[in-house]
Design a protein around this motif. Structure first.
Motif, PDB file in Angstrom:
ATOM      1  N   UNK A 198      94.812 -30.410  -1.062  1.00  6.22           N
ATOM      2  CA  UNK A 198      94.812 -31.453  -2.091  1.00  6.22           C
ATOM      3  C   UNK A 198      93.905 -30.946  -3.213  1.00  6.22           C
ATOM      4  N   UNK A 199      94.428 -30.867  -4.411  1.00  7.42           N
ATOM      5  CA  UNK A 199      93.632 -30.444  -5.561  1.00  7.42           C
ATOM      6  C   UNK A 199      93.384 -31.636  -6.482  1.00  7.42           C
ATOM      7  N   UNK A 200      92.264 -31.583  -7.170  1.00 12.52           N
ATOM      8  CA  UNK A 200      91.955 -32.649  -8.117  1.00 12.52           C
ATOM      9  C   UNK A 200      92.630 -32.416  -9.467  1.00 12.52           C
ATOM     10  N   UNK A 205      95.876 -25.982 -18.274  1.00 12.14           N
ATOM     11  CA  UNK A 205      94.709 -26.387 -19.042  1.00 12.14           C
ATOM     12  C   UNK A 205      93.762 -27.294 -18.259  1.00 12.14           C
ATOM     13  N   UNK A 206      94.102 -27.617 -17.008  1.00  7.14           N
ATOM     14  CA  UNK A 206      93.270 -28.519 -16.205  1.00  7.14           C
ATOM     15  C   UNK A 206      93.167 -27.955 -14.791  1.00  7.14           C
ATOM     16  N   UNK A 207      91.960 -27.581 -14.398  1.00  5.72           N
ATOM     17  CA  UNK A 207      91.759 -26.961 -13.092  1.00  5.72           C
ATOM     18  C   UNK A 207      90.273 -26.997 -12.768  1.00  5.72           C
ATOM     19  N   UNK A 208      89.926 -26.710 -11.530  1.00  2.00           N
ATOM     20  CA  UNK A 208      88.532 -26.484 -11.175  1.00  2.00           C
ATOM     21  C   UNK A 208      88.319 -24.976 -11.095  1.00  2.00           C
ATOM     22  N   UNK A 209      87.120 -24.564 -11.438  1.00  3.17           N
ATOM     23  CA  UNK A 209      86.857 -23.118 -11.453  1.00  3.17           C
ATOM     24  C   UNK A 209      87.014 -22.510 -10.067  1.00  3.17           C
ATOM     25  N   UNK A 210      86.717 -23.289  -9.013  1.00  3.24           N
ATOM     26  CA  UNK A 210      86.829 -22.751  -7.648  1.00  3.24           C
ATOM     27  C   UNK A 210      88.281 -22.513  -7.259  1.00  3.24           C
ATOM     28  N   UNK A 211      89.182 -23.453  -7.607  1.00  6.04           N
ATOM     29  CA  UNK A 211      90.591 -23.253  -7.268  1.00  6.04           C
ATOM     30  C   UNK A 211      91.183 -22.105  -8.078  1.00  6.04           C
ATOM     31  N   UNK A 229      91.215 -37.291  -9.414  1.00 11.85           N
ATOM     32  CA  UNK A 229      90.010 -38.057  -9.106  1.00 11.85           C
ATOM     33  C   UNK A 229      89.248 -37.328  -8.010  1.00 11.85           C
ATOM     34  N   UNK A 230      87.989 -37.018  -8.269  1.00 13.00           N
ATOM     35  CA  UNK A 230      87.179 -36.390  -7.232  1.00 13.00           C
ATOM     36  C   UNK A 230      86.801 -37.397  -6.151  1.00 13.00           C
ATOM     37  N   UNK A 244      90.283 -29.466   0.701  1.00 13.15           N
ATOM     38  CA  UNK A 244      90.022 -29.761  -0.701  1.00 13.15           C
ATOM     39  C   UNK A 244      88.712 -29.126  -1.118  1.00 13.15           C
ATOM     40  N   UNK A 245      88.432 -29.117  -2.412  1.00 12.59           N
ATOM     41  CA  UNK A 245      87.182 -28.577  -2.946  1.00 12.59           C
ATOM     42  C   UNK A 245      86.550 -29.616  -3.856  1.00 12.59           C
ATOM     43  N   UNK A 246      85.262 -29.878  -3.646  1.00 13.19           N
ATOM     44  CA  UNK A 246      84.545 -30.844  -4.475  1.00 13.19           C
ATOM     45  C   UNK A 246      83.154 -30.302  -4.793  1.00 13.19           C
ATOM     46  N   UNK A 247      82.476 -30.988  -5.702  1.00 15.38           N
ATOM     47  CA  UNK A 247      81.097 -30.639  -6.034  1.00 15.38           C
ATOM     48  C   UNK A 247      80.166 -31.086  -4.908  1.00 15.38           C
ATOM     49  N   UNK A 248      79.173 -30.280  -4.627  1.00 16.86           N
ATOM     50  CA  UNK A 248      78.256 -30.595  -3.530  1.00 16.86           C
ATOM     51  C   UNK A 248      77.523 -31.920  -3.770  1.00 16.86           C
TER      52      UNK A 248
END
Length: 305
Positions: A198-200, A205-211, A229-230, A244-248
């Motif tokens: 599941x990606x946020x 033009x819209x992504x997280x740097x980790x993905x 939505x995070x 998934x990947x989220x901010x700590x």
């Protein structure tokens, strides 16, 4: 200037009437919104129709619809009205304790749930009449940030998306993985490739740097859902094999809301550096400088990763 004679003949109240008419799409409702009589607003509509040489509102059966020109004017009108309000609300001296100004800030639910709530508390203590409006951004707003920030006060977003705008760095976070609560053990790069995700955000033009970094490492993940939505990502992961990947700094909140747990990523994910961005027109505004200082102070309370 060639536009001066044209502008000198216009009444600023027409801009207010136009905004209400475009929003309500009804003379009656627009008049009620502005606390005016219907004949008075009808007179304003007649002047607007003459100025634009366009009906603005066109009857379709029992209702009115915006003409193509009126539809194009919608966003420009609200932006112009906000700019006009800023001009006439400006003061030679500004006292936060007495101000009733509203500041508008774009950002993600992550930014609001971490830094935004701290800023809101500080503002309520020091400027009880000031109101903060936190608005969710989207890819269109981020792409058009240089224009959007003329009427909004700030955009909270990590580095990597904007350029050529003033900014101040706030705080650095870290990325962690999220999986179902009963899934234990270390996670390998092979596991990342094998599990659904599941990606946020997932667009050019819209992504997280980790993905994005995963792709650069040659890991083509299988995406089953994208939720912008995070805070909601945990509900899409619990009781599934998804990752998934989220901010700590948000992981604890997500773990409390859903039956998920964090895990350490098996690669060195580049930490996101969160920043506050604004338009150069706000640079010398003492009220905006106060707001920027508030965000910097709030950021200093965030855990250092």
């Amino acid at each position: 200037m060639p536009d001066s004679p044209l502008l000198s003949r216009l009444d600023l109240n027409l801009l207010i009437s136009l905004d209400a008419l475009l929003t309500e799409r009804s003379v009656t409702r627009a008049a009620e919104r502005l606390h005016l009589s219907q004949p008075a607003l009808s007179a304003s509509l007649a002047r607007l129709r003459t100025h634009f040489n366009d009906p603005i509102l066109a009857r379709r059966g029992n209702a009115y619809e915006l003409t193509p020109l009126a539809a194009r004017l919608t966003e420009h009108t609200s932006t112009a009205l906000d700019a006009a309000r800023r001009v006439f609300e400006s003061q030679a001296t500004w006292d936060p304790q007495k101000s009733t100004r509203e500041f508008s800030i774009y950002g993600s639910d992550y930014a609001f749930a971490t830094l935004g709530r701290v800023v809101s508390r500080l503002a309520s203590e020091r400027a009880p009449g000031v109101r903060l409006r936190f608005m969710l951004h989207n890819p269109t707003i981020v792409e058009d940030a240089a224009n959007r920030l003329r009427s909004a006060d700030a955009l909270l977003i990590p580095h990597g998306f904007l350029a050529d705008l003033p900014y101040t760095d706030l705080w650095q976070d870290r990325w962690v993985g999220i999986r179902r609560a009963d899934d234990e053990g270390d996670v390998s790069m092979a596991d990342l490739a094998a599990h659904p995700w599941v990606l946020t955000w997932h667009a050019r033009e819209a992504f997280t740097s980790a993905s994005r970094q995963l792709q650069q490492l040659g890991i083509e993940i299988r995406i089953e859902a994208v939720v912008e939505s995070f805070l909601a990502i945990g509900t899409f992961i619990e009781d599934t094999p998804r990752y998934g990947i989220v901010h700590e700094s948000l992981a604890t909140t997500i773990e409390r809301a859903s039956e998920v747990r964090r895990f350490r990523l098996p690669f060195e994910a580049t930490p996101p550096l969160n920043a506050m961005w604004w338009h150069p027109i706000h640079e010398r505004d003492p009220e905006h400088a106060w707001l920027r200082g508030l965000f910097v102070e709030a950021a200093a309370t965030m855990p250092r990763r």
